[in-house]
Design a protein around this motif. Structure first.
Motif, PDB file in Angstrom:
ATOM      1  N   LEU A  90     -17.663   3.272   2.346  1.00  0.00           N
ATOM      2  CA  LEU A  90     -17.174   2.004   2.882  1.00  0.00           C
ATOM      3  C   LEU A  90     -16.660   2.223   4.297  1.00  0.00           C
ATOM      4  O   LEU A  90     -16.084   3.267   4.607  1.00  0.00           O
ATOM      5  CB  LEU A  90     -16.043   1.464   2.005  1.00  0.00           C
ATOM      6  N   THR A  91     -16.845   1.249   5.156  1.00  0.00           N
ATOM      7  CA  THR A  91     -16.330   1.315   6.523  1.00  0.00           C
ATOM      8  C   THR A  91     -14.847   1.682   6.507  1.00  0.00           C
ATOM      9  O   THR A  91     -14.053   1.094   5.778  1.00  0.00           O
ATOM     10  CB  THR A  91     -16.475  -0.046   7.225  1.00  0.00           C
ATOM     11  N   GLN A  92     -14.486   2.676   7.320  1.00  0.00           N
ATOM     12  CA  GLN A  92     -13.076   3.021   7.438  1.00  0.00           C
ATOM     13  C   GLN A  92     -12.404   2.107   8.456  1.00  0.00           C
ATOM     14  O   GLN A  92     -13.036   1.609   9.388  1.00  0.00           O
ATOM     15  CB  GLN A  92     -12.903   4.470   7.863  1.00  0.00           C
ATOM     16  N   GLY A  93     -11.097   1.909   8.262  1.00  0.00           N
ATOM     17  CA  GLY A  93     -10.348   1.074   9.188  1.00  0.00           C
ATOM     18  C   GLY A  93      -9.833   1.872  10.380  1.00  0.00           C
ATOM     19  O   GLY A  93     -10.114   3.061  10.532  1.00  0.00           O
ATOM     20  N   GLU A  94      -9.072   1.211  11.238  1.00  0.00           N
ATOM     21  CA  GLU A  94      -8.496   1.857  12.405  1.00  0.00           C
ATOM     22  C   GLU A  94      -7.033   2.241  12.172  1.00  0.00           C
ATOM     23  O   GLU A  94      -6.449   2.991  12.955  1.00  0.00           O
ATOM     24  CB  GLU A  94      -8.597   0.921  13.615  1.00  0.00           C
ATOM     25  N   GLN A  95      -6.435   1.758  11.089  1.00  0.00           N
ATOM     26  CA  GLN A  95      -5.032   2.022  10.807  1.00  0.00           C
ATOM     27  C   GLN A  95      -4.880   3.137   9.772  1.00  0.00           C
ATOM     28  O   GLN A  95      -5.746   3.326   8.915  1.00  0.00           O
ATOM     29  CB  GLN A  95      -4.348   0.757  10.286  1.00  0.00           C
ATOM     30  N   SER A  96      -3.764   3.853   9.862  1.00  0.00           N
ATOM     31  CA  SER A  96      -3.472   4.869   8.869  1.00  0.00           C
ATOM     32  C   SER A  96      -2.886   4.212   7.622  1.00  0.00           C
ATOM     33  O   SER A  96      -2.538   3.022   7.633  1.00  0.00           O
ATOM     34  CB  SER A  96      -2.464   5.876   9.425  1.00  0.00           C
ATOM     35  N   ARG A  97      -2.742   5.008   6.567  1.00  0.00           N
ATOM     36  CA  ARG A  97      -2.103   4.474   5.363  1.00  0.00           C
ATOM     37  C   ARG A  97      -0.661   4.054   5.663  1.00  0.00           C
ATOM     38  O   ARG A  97      -0.185   3.027   5.172  1.00  0.00           O
ATOM     39  CB  ARG A  97      -2.118   5.522   4.246  1.00  0.00           C
ATOM     40  N   GLU A  98       0.022   4.827   6.487  1.00  0.00           N
ATOM     41  CA  GLU A  98       1.403   4.500   6.855  1.00  0.00           C
ATOM     42  C   GLU A  98       1.459   3.177   7.615  1.00  0.00           C
ATOM     43  O   GLU A  98       2.395   2.390   7.446  1.00  0.00           O
ATOM     44  CB  GLU A  98       2.003   5.631   7.691  1.00  0.00           C
ATOM     45  N   ASP A  99       0.463   2.930   8.455  1.00  0.00           N
ATOM     46  CA  ASP A  99       0.415   1.650   9.177  1.00  0.00           C
ATOM     47  C   ASP A  99       0.281   0.489   8.197  1.00  0.00           C
ATOM     48  O   ASP A  99       0.924  -0.563   8.368  1.00  0.00           O
ATOM     49  CB  ASP A  99      -0.767   1.631  10.150  1.00  0.00           C
ATOM     50  N   LEU A 100      -0.556   0.670   7.162  1.00  0.00           N
ATOM     51  CA  LEU A 100      -0.739  -0.396   6.180  1.00  0.00           C
ATOM     52  C   LEU A 100       0.516  -0.597   5.334  1.00  0.00           C
ATOM     53  O   LEU A 100       0.820  -1.724   4.933  1.00  0.00           O
ATOM     54  CB  LEU A 100      -1.940  -0.097   5.282  1.00  0.00           C
ATOM     55  N   LEU A 101       1.250   0.475   5.061  1.00  0.00           N
ATOM     56  CA  LEU A 101       2.517   0.328   4.342  1.00  0.00           C
ATOM     57  C   LEU A 101       3.481  -0.539   5.142  1.00  0.00           C
ATOM     58  O   LEU A 101       4.149  -1.420   4.599  1.00  0.00           O
ATOM     59  CB  LEU A 101       3.142   1.697   4.075  1.00  0.00           C
ATOM     60  N   LYS A 102       3.538  -0.293   6.436  1.00  0.00           N
ATOM     61  CA  LYS A 102       4.420  -1.104   7.286  1.00  0.00           C
ATOM     62  C   LYS A 102       3.942  -2.548   7.328  1.00  0.00           C
ATOM     63  O   LYS A 102       4.738  -3.496   7.317  1.00  0.00           O
ATOM     64  CB  LYS A 102       4.470  -0.514   8.694  1.00  0.00           C
ATOM     65  N   GLN A 103       2.612  -2.731   7.338  1.00  0.00           N
ATOM     66  CA  GLN A 103       2.052  -4.082   7.391  1.00  0.00           C
ATOM     67  C   GLN A 103       2.370  -4.854   6.115  1.00  0.00           C
ATOM     68  O   GLN A 103       2.645  -6.063   6.166  1.00  0.00           O
ATOM     69  CB  GLN A 103       0.539  -3.989   7.586  1.00  0.00           C
ATOM     70  N   MET A 104       2.359  -4.183   4.964  1.00  0.00           N
ATOM     71  CA  MET A 104       2.576  -4.886   3.700  1.00  0.00           C
ATOM     72  C   MET A 104       4.041  -5.251   3.503  1.00  0.00           C
ATOM     73  O   MET A 104       4.343  -6.185   2.759  1.00  0.00           O
ATOM     74  CB  MET A 104       2.060  -4.058   2.526  1.00  0.00           C
ATOM     75  N   GLY A 105       4.963  -4.552   4.138  1.00  0.00           N
ATOM     76  CA  GLY A 105       6.375  -4.911   4.020  1.00  0.00           C
ATOM     77  C   GLY A 105       6.946  -4.550   2.671  1.00  0.00           C
ATOM     78  O   GLY A 105       7.471  -3.461   2.468  1.00  0.00           O
ATOM     79  N   THR A 106       6.845  -5.465   1.724  1.00  0.00           N
ATOM     80  CA  THR A 106       7.323  -5.244   0.359  1.00  0.00           C
ATOM     81  C   THR A 106       6.148  -5.381  -0.591  1.00  0.00           C
ATOM     82  O   THR A 106       5.400  -6.363  -0.538  1.00  0.00           O
ATOM     83  CB  THR A 106       8.409  -6.265  -0.017  1.00  0.00           C
ATOM     84  N   GLY A 107       5.980  -4.382  -1.461  1.00  0.00           N
ATOM     85  CA  GLY A 107       4.865  -4.417  -2.395  1.00  0.00           C
ATOM     86  C   GLY A 107       4.736  -3.113  -3.139  1.00  0.00           C
ATOM     87  O   GLY A 107       5.687  -2.336  -3.251  1.00  0.00           O
ATOM     88  N   LEU A 108       3.535  -2.838  -3.640  1.00  0.00           N
ATOM     89  CA  LEU A 108       3.291  -1.687  -4.503  1.00  0.00           C
ATOM     90  C   LEU A 108       2.219  -0.779  -3.911  1.00  0.00           C
ATOM     91  O   LEU A 108       1.138  -1.243  -3.534  1.00  0.00           O
ATOM     92  CB  LEU A 108       2.838  -2.165  -5.884  1.00  0.00           C
ATOM     93  N   LEU A 109       2.538   0.518  -3.833  1.00  0.00           N
ATOM     94  CA  LEU A 109       1.551   1.545  -3.514  1.00  0.00           C
ATOM     95  C   LEU A 109       1.097   2.150  -4.834  1.00  0.00           C
ATOM     96  O   LEU A 109       1.891   2.753  -5.556  1.00  0.00           O
ATOM     97  CB  LEU A 109       2.169   2.625  -2.622  1.00  0.00           C
ATOM     98  N   VAL A 110      -0.173   1.982  -5.175  1.00  0.00           N
ATOM     99  CA  VAL A 110      -0.708   2.473  -6.448  1.00  0.00           C
ATOM    100  C   VAL A 110      -1.339   3.838  -6.254  1.00  0.00           C
ATOM    101  O   VAL A 110      -2.234   4.007  -5.424  1.00  0.00           O
ATOM    102  CB  VAL A 110      -1.751   1.495  -7.022  1.00  0.00           C
ATOM    103  N   THR A 111      -0.859   4.816  -7.025  1.00  0.00           N
ATOM    104  CA  THR A 111      -1.443   6.163  -6.980  1.00  0.00           C
ATOM    105  C   THR A 111      -2.123   6.539  -8.288  1.00  0.00           C
ATOM    106  O   THR A 111      -2.795   7.559  -8.358  1.00  0.00           O
ATOM    107  CB  THR A 111      -0.370   7.209  -6.654  1.00  0.00           C
ATOM    108  N   SER A 112      -1.930   5.724  -9.329  1.00  0.00           N
ATOM    109  CA  SER A 112      -2.539   6.006 -10.622  1.00  0.00           C
ATOM    110  C   SER A 112      -2.863   4.708 -11.330  1.00  0.00           C
ATOM    111  O   SER A 112      -2.062   3.770 -11.315  1.00  0.00           O
ATOM    112  CB  SER A 112      -1.585   6.844 -11.486  1.00  0.00           C
ATOM    113  N   LEU A 113      -4.046   4.638 -11.941  1.00  0.00           N
ATOM    114  CA  LEU A 113      -4.464   3.475 -12.717  1.00  0.00           C
ATOM    115  C   LEU A 113      -4.683   3.885 -14.158  1.00  0.00           C
ATOM    116  O   LEU A 113      -5.213   4.969 -14.433  1.00  0.00           O
ATOM    117  CB  LEU A 113      -5.748   2.876 -12.135  1.00  0.00           C
ATOM    118  N   ILE A 114      -4.287   3.028 -15.074  1.00  0.00           N
ATOM    119  CA  ILE A 114      -4.318   3.345 -16.496  1.00  0.00           C
ATOM    120  C   ILE A 114      -5.052   2.232 -17.234  1.00  0.00           C
ATOM    121  O   ILE A 114      -4.717   1.059 -17.072  1.00  0.00           O
ATOM    122  CB  ILE A 114      -2.896   3.474 -17.057  1.00  0.00           C
TER     123      ILE A 114
END
Length: 452
Positions: A356-380
């Motif tokens: 998939l096309t990669q973005g221009e922002q880092s994961r940390e940039d997206l965390l700042k963009q989302m403000g409040t929410g959930l970072l998912v590291t595991s799916l069950i």
């Protein structure tokens, strides 16, 4: 395994096809494979489990009119191959008719008959079991050295190599070789009801590309410790950032929906979206079966058709389905060279090396963009409605406030509809380029979280 098994395996496939024709088959194709796999598990610094498998096996598909049957076996002696062919023909005579099945026309066949240039096989010597055990032990020791880690539930290292020949009565015969090397570690932090676990691992075609075992163990340990004290998050509608480790599952749902078999049986939530936007206009989903050192790279598919790079989604627009011969005929389309098959089953549409096309922002940039929410590291678990795209999965990860990780979370469910989710994804730039599915972390706005 022998360093070059092509002549013997080619003889096996030809013997199967000839035996099938002699038994009354109108047409046939065959797969012969010889391989080695070695796996070593370590616990407490000592060897816990060692397993090695060496062997050859073959599969045969026969046609009588529009009926087919598949058989397989691990006995490749001439008399066993003859009996296998006779059994397959007897089965085909009793099988139901299917007007879509059949071998490729000779004009459709790949001109390329080997995997030269794809670097799918590492020519360096097979690692000794002692080397695999050392890798697993180093990963375990590095995990245990992380403060807060109480045990390692598993540390493993493995190696595999195989040689495959595919042949058919339409004149096709091709061969490719594959190898793999891996190290993984699962660490546990805390005690009792407060225990948390996490993992790290790496798998490569070439041994020289493999990450250091100690780094893998240390990362597994650090990830487990970070999860201590996890609790359920708030219930509500929030943005969700799927970490790179799990983001490929979203794209996997898309690939499943564009699989021709799902479309043909009417169980795809994208069946009415051909030629329409299914992703953001900035995103392209590419399949490249010719990528060097790719885990799913191959010069031809299981029906002898050429493979080629293609954009499944181009600038957000769904361009076509993933098709083998039978599914293509059923849908009135051209095959895409995506037939995969096991030894005892007929071909079915399969994807190779997705990116998939990669973005221009880092994961940390997206965390700042989302403000409040959930970072998912595991799916069950998984509750996916293939017809509607309704999505619901158990999840664990970290709660984000003001763009910063504030606490680990677990025991929550995330839900949405894949049609809407796919249109809203924003990619980071952290995809690992050597993976079979190269997908970065993905931010999805407005998902429903069920927590406390």
């Amino acid at each position: 395994m022998p360093r070059d098994n092509a002549p013997q395996l080619a003889d096996v496939t030809q013997a199967l096809i000839e035996a099938a024709r002699a038994a009354g088959a109108d047409a046939a194709d065959a797969v012969a494979r010889e391989g080695t796999s070695v796996s070593i598990d370590v616990r407490g610094g000592t060897l816990e489990h060692a397993e090695r498998a060496d062997g050859a096996e073959a599969g045969l598909r026969v046609f009588i009119g529009q009926r087919q049957a598949c058989v397989s076996g691990s006995d490749i002696r001439p008399e066993a191959l003859r009996l296998m062919a006779e059994r397959a023909v007897a089965m085909a005579r009793e099988a139901p008719e299917d007007r879509w099945i059949g071998l490729a026309d000779p004009a459709q066949l790949s001109a390329r008959r080997d995997a030269e240039g794809l670097e799918g096989f590492d020519p360096t010597p097979e690692p000794e079991p002692a080397q695999l055990q050392e890798d697993a032990a180093r990963a375990e020791a590095a995990a245990l050295a992380v403060k807060g880690v109480t045990q390692v539930s598993g540390a493993s290292a493995g190696y595999g190599a195989s040689d495959t020949v595919i042949a058919a009565s339409n004149g096709f015969m091709g061969r490719y070789r594959r190898s793999s090397r891996s190290v993984s570690c699962v660490a546990i932090a805390g005690t009792g009801a407060g225990m948390e676990r996490d993992y790290d691992g790496d798998g490569r075609v070439f041994q020289s590309d493999l990450r250091d075992a100690a780094e893998i163990g240390r990362t597994a340990g650090e990830r487990a410790v970070e999860r201590l004290g996890a609790s359920a998050p708030k219930t509500g509608a929030y943005p969700v950032l799927f970490d790179e480790r799990v983001a490929a599952t979203l794209i996997g749902h898309l690939c499943g929906a564009v699989n021709g078999a799902a479309v043909a049986r009417g169980s795809s939530f994208l069946s009415d979206r051909l030629g329409e936007l299914v992703l953001s206009e900035s995103l392209t989903l590419t399949e490249d079966p010719l990528r060097p050192r790719g885990f799913a790279s191959r010069p031809f598919d299981a029906e002898g058709l050429p493979t080629q790079r293609r954009d499944i989604v181009k600038d957000g627009v769904l361009t076509g389905w993933t098709l083998d011969l039978a599914t293509a005929r059923k849908l009135g389309m051209a095959p895409t060279g995506n037939a995969g098959r096991g030894l005892s089953s007929p071909p079915s549409p399969t994807n190779w090396n997705i990116a998939l096309t990669q973005g221009e922002q880092s994961r940390e940039d997206l965390l700042k963009q989302m403000g409040t929410g959930l970072l998912v590291t595991s799916l069950i678990g998984s509750t996916i409605n293939p017809n509607t795209g309704d999505f619901s999965r158990g999840a664990a990860g970290f709660w984000i406030e003001n763009g910063e990780i504030v606490k680990p979370v677990n025991e929550c469910t995330i839900a949405g509809n894949l049609r809407d989710m796919l249109r809203r994804i924003t990619p980071a730039n952290d995809a690992r380029p050597w993976r079979g599915t190269v997908v970065p972390s993905l931010l999805v706005e407005g998902m429903t979280l069920a927590g406390n």
